[in-house]
Design a protein around this motif. Sequence first.
Motif, mmCIF file in Angstrom:
data_model
loop_
_atom_site.group_PDB
_atom_site.id
_atom_site.type_symbol
_atom_site.label_atom_id
_atom_site.label_comp_id
_atom_site.label_asym_id
_atom_site.label_seq_id
_atom_site.Cartn_x
_atom_site.Cartn_y
_atom_site.Cartn_z
ATOM 1 N N TRP A 30 21.823 80.331 11.302
ATOM 2 C CA TRP A 30 22.274 81.739 11.939
ATOM 3 C C TRP A 30 23.444 81.347 12.787
ATOM 4 N N THR A 31 24.284 82.149 13.015
ATOM 5 C CA THR A 31 25.453 81.948 13.988
ATOM 6 C C THR A 31 25.386 82.966 15.119
ATOM 7 N N THR A 32 25.877 82.724 16.161
ATOM 8 C CA THR A 32 26.014 83.560 17.301
ATOM 9 C C THR A 32 27.471 84.423 17.289
ATOM 10 N N LEU A 33 28.191 83.999 16.287
ATOM 11 C CA LEU A 33 29.609 84.962 16.281
ATOM 12 C C LEU A 33 29.261 86.139 15.366
ATOM 13 N N SER A 34 29.990 87.205 15.600
ATOM 14 C CA SER A 34 29.984 88.508 15.077
ATOM 15 C C SER A 34 30.646 88.375 13.747
ATOM 16 N N LEU A 35 30.576 89.187 12.667
ATOM 17 C CA LEU A 35 31.376 89.284 11.445
ATOM 18 C C LEU A 35 32.665 89.622 11.823
ATOM 19 N N ARG A 36 32.847 90.557 12.525
ATOM 20 C CA ARG A 36 34.290 90.907 13.040
ATOM 21 C C ARG A 36 35.192 89.793 13.811
ATOM 22 N N SER A 37 34.536 89.180 14.804
ATOM 23 C CA SER A 37 35.228 87.783 15.278
ATOM 24 C C SER A 37 35.603 87.050 14.368
ATOM 25 N N LEU A 38 34.651 86.695 13.392
ATOM 26 C CA LEU A 38 34.902 85.698 12.463
ATOM 27 C C LEU A 38 35.888 86.283 11.638
ATOM 28 N N ALA A 39 35.954 87.624 11.084
ATOM 29 C CA ALA A 39 37.109 88.090 10.126
ATOM 30 C C ALA A 39 38.500 87.825 10.826
ATOM 31 N N SER A 40 38.455 88.299 12.330
ATOM 32 C CA SER A 40 39.575 88.204 13.105
ATOM 33 C C SER A 40 40.217 86.856 13.145
ATOM 34 N N ALA A 41 39.168 85.958 13.544
ATOM 35 C CA ALA A 41 39.622 84.735 13.482
ATOM 36 C C ALA A 41 40.404 84.023 12.198
ATOM 37 N N LEU A 42 39.552 84.385 11.113
ATOM 38 C CA LEU A 42 40.292 83.754 9.801
ATOM 39 C C LEU A 42 41.629 84.318 9.568
ATOM 40 N N THR A 43 41.754 85.565 9.754
ATOM 41 C CA THR A 43 42.910 86.396 9.706
ATOM 42 C C THR A 43 44.213 85.794 10.422
ATOM 43 N N ALA A 44 43.800 85.435 11.552
ATOM 44 C CA ALA A 44 44.668 84.812 12.433
ATOM 45 C C ALA A 44 45.114 83.407 12.043
ATOM 46 N N GLN A 45 44.316 82.987 11.208
ATOM 47 C CA GLN A 45 44.576 81.587 10.749
ATOM 48 C C GLN A 45 45.160 81.351 9.211
ATOM 49 N N GLY A 46 45.512 82.663 8.669
ATOM 50 C CA GLY A 46 46.263 82.881 7.615
ATOM 51 C C GLY A 46 45.347 83.029 6.382
ATOM 52 N N HIS A 47 44.042 83.341 6.713
ATOM 53 C CA HIS A 47 43.210 83.770 5.677
ATOM 54 C C HIS A 47 42.377 85.013 5.863
ATOM 55 N N PRO A 48 43.313 86.277 5.380
ATOM 56 C CA PRO A 48 42.886 87.445 5.611
ATOM 57 C C PRO A 48 41.269 87.790 4.893
ATOM 58 N N ALA A 49 40.431 88.436 5.650
ATOM 59 C CA ALA A 49 39.045 88.585 5.187
ATOM 60 C C ALA A 49 38.723 89.952 5.891
ATOM 61 N N SER A 50 37.795 90.571 5.352
ATOM 62 C CA SER A 50 36.958 91.515 5.976
ATOM 63 C C SER A 50 35.834 91.123 6.485
ATOM 64 N N ALA A 51 35.058 91.857 7.430
ATOM 65 C CA ALA A 51 33.811 91.647 8.023
ATOM 66 C C ALA A 51 33.003 91.578 6.807
ATOM 67 N N ALA A 52 32.888 92.341 5.999
ATOM 68 C CA ALA A 52 31.967 92.468 4.663
ATOM 69 C C ALA A 52 32.093 91.261 3.923
ATOM 70 N N THR A 53 33.381 90.708 3.563
ATOM 71 C CA THR A 53 33.563 89.369 2.958
ATOM 72 C C THR A 53 32.971 88.405 3.667
ATOM 73 N N VAL A 54 33.076 88.244 4.930
ATOM 74 C CA VAL A 54 32.654 87.075 5.817
ATOM 75 C C VAL A 54 30.996 87.279 5.650
#
Length: 246
Positions: A30-54
């Motif tokens: 498991w990870t301590t990061l939220s789905l929204r945080s991961l989705a935002s970080a991925l989008t900022a890196q050029g990999h747009p993704a929703s929280a549901a996709t993550v």
Amino acid sequence: MTVTNPGLLPALEALIEPHTLGDPVSPLRWTTLSLRSLASALTAQGHPASAATVGRLLHTLGYSLQGTAKTTEGASHADRDAQFTHINATAAAFLEDNQPVISVDTKAKEWLGNRDRPGRTWRPGKNPIRMDCHTFTTSDQPVVIPYGIYDIARDTGWVNVGTDHDTGEFAVESIRRWWQQRGRKDHPDAGRLLITADRGGSNDPRRWTWKKHLAAFALESGLEITVCHFPPGTQCRCLSVASSSR
């Protein structure tokens, strides 16, 4: 998503690696990061993704949504077994001599008022008991403090309920009331009393009020009192209080 964006999964794994918990050989992580945080970080890196996709990608990687589990023990003292053996032998000697042995502890405090509490009760249909929406506490909020006393020889429990503070004076007063209302009736030939307790809260051996009021109780009751504390995984402290001054 991973077909059209092959860099998405490696980017996700790179983000969660420093925050991954769990046994590395176990399929559950498991990870301590939220789905929204991961989705935002991925989008900022050029990999747009929703929280549901993550969430779906984490599931394919073996991650699951989990709570916490109290499984980690603290460091164990080298003499821990010897200490508990000593306490057990002391209690056995008291019981063999028909002297009372009690275990004491402050139970969970309960705030009073029109507060939501667990449990259910039979009521007419669609007529629940009305509770306050919020349960904020204030300085004048009434509270009850149960102090439990378990008589090992009699296999009986006794609870004194306070409405002020969990102090050393309150702890000893609870023991005093147990003795006056139950203890001396159940143990008419008692000359000694063994108390076992943890070392936290009101019966902390470092509290001078605990020792002061316990000594006063010993003098008024005529009992020779021995206290054995069970600190978590470390050492045991034993305190003896005689019924006469020395």
